[in-house]
Design an enzyme around this catalytic site. Sequence first.
Site: not given
Length: 218
Positions: A46-48, A88
Amino acid sequence: MGLSKEQIAQRIAKEVKDGYYVNLGIGIPTLVANYVRGDISVEFQSENGVLGMGPFPFEGEEDADIINAGKQTITTLPGASFFDSALSFGMIRGQHVDLTILGAMEVAQNGDIANWKIPGKMVKGMGGAMDLVSSAENIIVAMMHTNRAGESKLLRECSLPLTGVGCVKKIVTNLAVLEVTKEGFLLLERAPGVSVDDIKAVTEGNLLVSGEVPEMQV
């Protein structure tokens, strides 16, 4: 008519292969982690800043500090890691993600995607979608086939501001599985109880049908 959002996620989970690194977008894609086969090893990103996401937690077992990009509480699998956005997006831009699964408002028959803005409505911004669609080699879109007005979301050309150009490879909707080709949307599978004519009636873009179209197995 057709599949539920959970069944769309179940069908997309069959596209996930052993050893894949997979980014899950907001909405229906986040459900995919619940349905991946237990006998394969998959790393969900997940890009967070999470690598190693598991299924959604059971009620009462949520940890408010462990969330995905859509701010939903998630679980993590053994070996999971947390990191900042710079690392990320280094993974994403460096093309280390094997499969990206996104939602969309519109997809054009040439693979263009619009999934971030409706003019006149407040939006927070494009977010990580821009990086994902420009970096990923394999993009699958999870979406409903029509909008709330019953209008097709699979179009000749997108009417909304684009997120990416010519990048979508496959689409799974509540009615069908379609592959993006040079000639248009190739119908691969249809939802149980849904006919080819039903799908044609709500697909504005060029729909290609080759032979008998099998029903989806979900």
